[in-house]
Design a protein around this motif. Structure first.
Motif, PDB file in Angstrom:
ATOM      1  N   VAL A 190     -51.509  31.757  23.733  1.00 24.64           N
ATOM      2  CA  VAL A 190     -53.294  32.104  23.911  1.00 24.64           C
ATOM      3  C   VAL A 190     -53.349  32.779  25.078  1.00 24.64           C
ATOM      4  CG1 VAL A 190     -55.803  31.224  24.851  1.00 24.64           C
ATOM      5  CG2 VAL A 190     -53.643  30.027  23.556  1.00 24.64           C
ATOM      6  N   SER A 204     -46.772  29.528  20.686  1.00 28.20           N
ATOM      7  CA  SER A 204     -48.069  29.579  20.482  1.00 28.20           C
ATOM      8  C   SER A 204     -48.109  30.786  21.955  1.00 28.20           C
ATOM      9  CB  SER A 204     -49.163  28.564  20.290  1.00 28.20           C
ATOM     10  OG  SER A 204     -48.725  28.251  20.706  1.00 28.20           O
ATOM     11  N   ARG A 239     -53.786  34.124  20.610  1.00 28.07           N
ATOM     12  CA  ARG A 239     -55.045  34.751  20.127  1.00 28.07           C
ATOM     13  C   ARG A 239     -55.638  34.510  21.430  1.00 28.07           C
ATOM     14  NH1 ARG A 239     -56.105  28.918  17.491  1.00 28.07           N
ATOM     15  NH2 ARG A 239     -54.758  28.162  19.288  1.00 28.07           N
ATOM     16  N   ARG A 248     -46.980  39.522  18.495  1.00 30.48           N
ATOM     17  CA  ARG A 248     -46.913  39.646  16.620  1.00 30.48           C
ATOM     18  C   ARG A 248     -46.622  40.407  16.311  1.00 30.48           C
ATOM     19  NH1 ARG A 248     -53.267  39.893  15.157  1.00 30.48           N
ATOM     20  NH2 ARG A 248     -53.102  38.833  13.709  1.00 30.48           N
ATOM     21  N   THR A 281     -50.374  24.327  22.662  1.00 32.35           N
ATOM     22  CA  THR A 281     -50.571  26.200  23.140  1.00 32.35           C
ATOM     23  C   THR A 281     -48.953  25.612  23.810  1.00 32.35           C
ATOM     24  OG1 THR A 281     -52.923  26.517  22.562  1.00 32.35           O
ATOM     25  CG2 THR A 281     -51.241  27.855  24.427  1.00 32.35           C
ATOM     26  N   GLU A 314     -47.755  33.592  17.552  1.00 32.19           N
ATOM     27  CA  GLU A 314     -49.215  33.173  17.342  1.00 32.19           C
ATOM     28  C   GLU A 314     -49.879  33.513  18.441  1.00 32.19           C
ATOM     29  OE1 GLU A 314     -52.845  30.110  15.406  1.00 32.19           O
ATOM     30  OE2 GLU A 314     -50.833  29.217  16.847  1.00 32.19           O
ATOM     31  N   ASP A 322     -60.837  38.988  14.655  1.00 32.97           N
ATOM     32  CA  ASP A 322     -59.744  37.652  14.158  1.00 32.97           C
ATOM     33  C   ASP A 322     -59.171  36.625  15.106  1.00 32.97           C
ATOM     34  OD1 ASP A 322     -58.355  38.852  13.525  1.00 32.97           O
ATOM     35  OD2 ASP A 322     -57.431  37.619  11.116  1.00 32.97           O
ATOM     36  N   ILE A 323     -58.937  37.028  15.868  1.00 25.66           N
ATOM     37  CA  ILE A 323     -58.074  36.165  16.664  1.00 25.66           C
ATOM     38  C   ILE A 323     -58.937  36.547  18.344  1.00 25.66           C
ATOM     39  CG2 ILE A 323     -56.231  36.785  15.618  1.00 25.66           C
ATOM     40  CD1 ILE A 323     -54.947  38.644  18.657  1.00 25.66           C
ATOM     41  N   VAL A 324     -60.530  36.847  17.788  1.00 26.03           N
ATOM     42  CA  VAL A 324     -60.903  35.955  19.322  1.00 26.03           C
ATOM     43  C   VAL A 324     -61.560  35.442  19.340  1.00 26.03           C
ATOM     44  CG1 VAL A 324     -62.381  37.600  21.371  1.00 26.03           C
ATOM     45  CG2 VAL A 324     -60.355  38.931  19.786  1.00 26.03           C
ATOM     46  N   LEU A 325     -61.492  34.322  19.830  1.00 27.73           N
ATOM     47  CA  LEU A 325     -62.381  33.603  20.154  1.00 27.73           C
ATOM     48  C   LEU A 325     -63.245  32.580  20.902  1.00 27.73           C
ATOM     49  CD1 LEU A 325     -59.337  30.867  17.984  1.00 27.73           C
ATOM     50  CD2 LEU A 325     -61.263  32.369  16.413  1.00 27.73           C
ATOM     51  N   ILE A 369     -61.872  27.187  20.750  1.00 26.01           N
ATOM     52  CA  ILE A 369     -60.031  27.237  20.886  1.00 26.01           C
ATOM     53  C   ILE A 369     -60.231  25.584  21.492  1.00 26.01           C
ATOM     54  CG2 ILE A 369     -60.143  28.526  22.582  1.00 26.01           C
ATOM     55  CD1 ILE A 369     -57.820  29.860  21.986  1.00 26.01           C
ATOM     56  N   THR A 397     -50.455  42.306  22.436  1.00 28.39           N
ATOM     57  CA  THR A 397     -50.590  41.313  21.978  1.00 28.39           C
ATOM     58  C   THR A 397     -50.131  41.756  20.512  1.00 28.39           C
ATOM     59  OG1 THR A 397     -52.425  40.804  22.517  1.00 28.39           O
ATOM     60  CG2 THR A 397     -52.672  40.447  20.833  1.00 28.39           C
TER      61      THR A 397
END
Length: 480
Positions: free
Chosen positions: A327, A325, A358, A351, A399, A356, A384-387, A392, A347
């Protein structure tokens, strides 16, 4: 020339489009369509206002509209995304200055009407606006004077405040808070003098009162924003956006233009709400931002132990290849380096390798609300991966790798650990709770706000020095 009915219908349509535009901007996927709503609404507003009853001098108006459109297009083509915050500040200054000029003109026309009335002149001698003024009763003329005073005060403050905000965002003015001797007392005295001038003007004093009122208001805007530190500029820009809206609304009342009233109220209220949301995200009191400025200390800062440990791209790539993961926390440094496309490619590659990935976006990341979201959308990073931070923050302990790209205050643990820090109590992205943090940074400086960051000295943090885009470009081929 169109009748008032057509103009009113167009005003309603434009108002609806502006509301839809504001509503759509709350969602990244709908934002592009929302911008088009605003463009169409503004086109309707300009065209139908220009063709409305009582409007003339097209020989002057049309060249001015064309010149403005060409200049706007040229500026928009030249401005990079990294310069968008200062462009917004500059545009606010235009609205403020326009409000001052229109208010001055309105009072000159009022005086002309009163002079013609005194000599029993004919109403047909009046301009369209003066003819409108001529229909007003004495108490309505008093309200017109109040509108003029408000428009001049808020417009002048918006103008010089926006100019200084532009300078700080562009690096042309020192970002540290600075005030003249006397500090806030000078602003209070100037505001008090503005009130006395307004009272004198309402009681029949000459046009000079409005000139002096504008000069004092120009000073207040200048001195107020000079006293606010660079790290608070996102809130300041939002606040000035609100001010420009209220100035426009005041001029709308002066000109009896319903569309200008609605549009100004929308801009003013939305800017005020956004300023409140940003202050809440920074755990800052709105008045303390406007009156105090960011960057002062409440006591001696906590000593930072340890040293910044550097790492090369190979070490970062090895950690990424073994991680499950990841971030990524973007900041203004990513914008300056124009690294968003490189970050997008990294990114995509991570992926594709089954990681994963984000993004964590702090509400005040960058120098304008939504700045990072716009850059990532431009680079085609999936929405959808921008939080947001609240979505988060609790995930950092699980992470493996966090990559911080050009951020400082929004990942600074001093906000939680040091009560004397200027950012004490500000909600931040708790990246230090992850297994390892890599910080992409040009050097060991404190960054735009001038606040040292203990994150850079923690045992699980490694510093990847250099230009962000070059660093990420070096990483990409090393990802397996």
């Amino acid at each position: 020339m169109l009748g008032q009915g057509f103009v009113s219908a167009a005003a309603i349509a434009a108002s609806v489009l502006f509301i839809l535009s504001l509503g759509g901007l709350s969602n990244q996927e709908k934002a592009k369509r929302a911008v088009w709503y605003g463009i169409v609404g503004m086109a309707l507003a300009v065209v139908f206002t220009a063709l409305g009853p009582g409007i003339g001098a097209y020989w002057l108006m049309i060249p001015m509209i064309v010149a403005g459109a060409v200049i706007g297009w040229w500026v928009a083509k030249r401005v990079a995304m990294t310069e968008m915050p200062q462009l917004v500040a500059a545009l606010h200054s235009f609205v403020g200055l326009a409000a001052v000029f229109v208010a001055w003109s309105a009072d000159l026309e009022r005086r002309r009407v009163l002079a013609v009335r005194a000599t029993e002149g004919a109403a047909e001698e009046f301009s369209a606006f003066a003819a409108l003024v001529a229909t007003k009763a004495p108490d309505e003329l008093t309200f017109l004077q109040l509108e003029v005073v408000f428009a001049i005060f808020i417009g002048a403050v918006t103008f010089t405040g926006s100019v200084i905000a532009f300078g700080k965002l562009a690096g042309k003015v020192d970002g540290k808070p600075k005030q003249l001797p006397g500090g806030h007392l000078l602003n209070a005295v100037a505001a008090g003098l503005c009130l006395l001038l307004a009272i004198a003007y309402l009681n029949g004093a000459g046009f000079w009162t409005l000139l002096v009122l504008a000069a004092l208001s120009f000073f207040i805007g200048y001195h107020l924003i000079m006293g606010i530190g660079g790290a608070d500029m996102p809130v300041v820009v939002s606040m000035l956006n609100s001010y420009s809206g209220w100035a426009a609304a005041a001029i709308g009342f002066t000109l009896s233009n319903d569309l200008l009233i609605v549009t100004g109220a929308l801009v003013g209220s939305s800017g005020a709400i956004l300023s409140y949301i940003m202050c809440k995200a920074m755990n800052r009191n709105f008045l303390s931002v406007i009156l105090g400025g960011f960057g002062g200390t409440s006591g001696p800062a906590a000593e930072i132990e340890g040293e910044q440990v550097a790492i090369d791209a190979g070490g970062v790539a090895a950690a990424l290849n073994s991680a499950d993961s990841v971030v990524i926390v973007p900041g203004y440094g990513m914008a300056v380096a124009q690294a968003q496309n490189a970050v997008s490619e990294l990114t995509r590659k991570l992926r594709a390798a089954g990681k994963e990935v984000r993004f964590a976006i702090h509400p005040v990341a960058g120098r304008l609300p939504g700045h990072m979201n716009v850059l990532l959308a431009e680079a085609k990073v999936p929405y959808d991966i921008v939080l947001e931070m609240d979505e988060i923050n609790d995930d950092f302990p699980d992470t493996d790798v966090v990559i911080v790209i050009g951020s400082n205050d929004i990942v600074n643990p001093a906000a939680q650990e040091d009560p004397n820090s200027p950012i004490a109590g500000m909600p931040v992205l708790e990246v230090w709770r992850s297994r390892v943090v890599f910080v992409c940074k040009r050097g060991q400086g404190t960054g735009y706000s001038g606040i040292e960051n203990p994150l850079f000295f923690k045992d699980n943090t490694r510093m990847l020095y250099g230009d962000a885009r070059d660093s990420i470009d070096t990483l990409i081929p090393l990802i397996e």
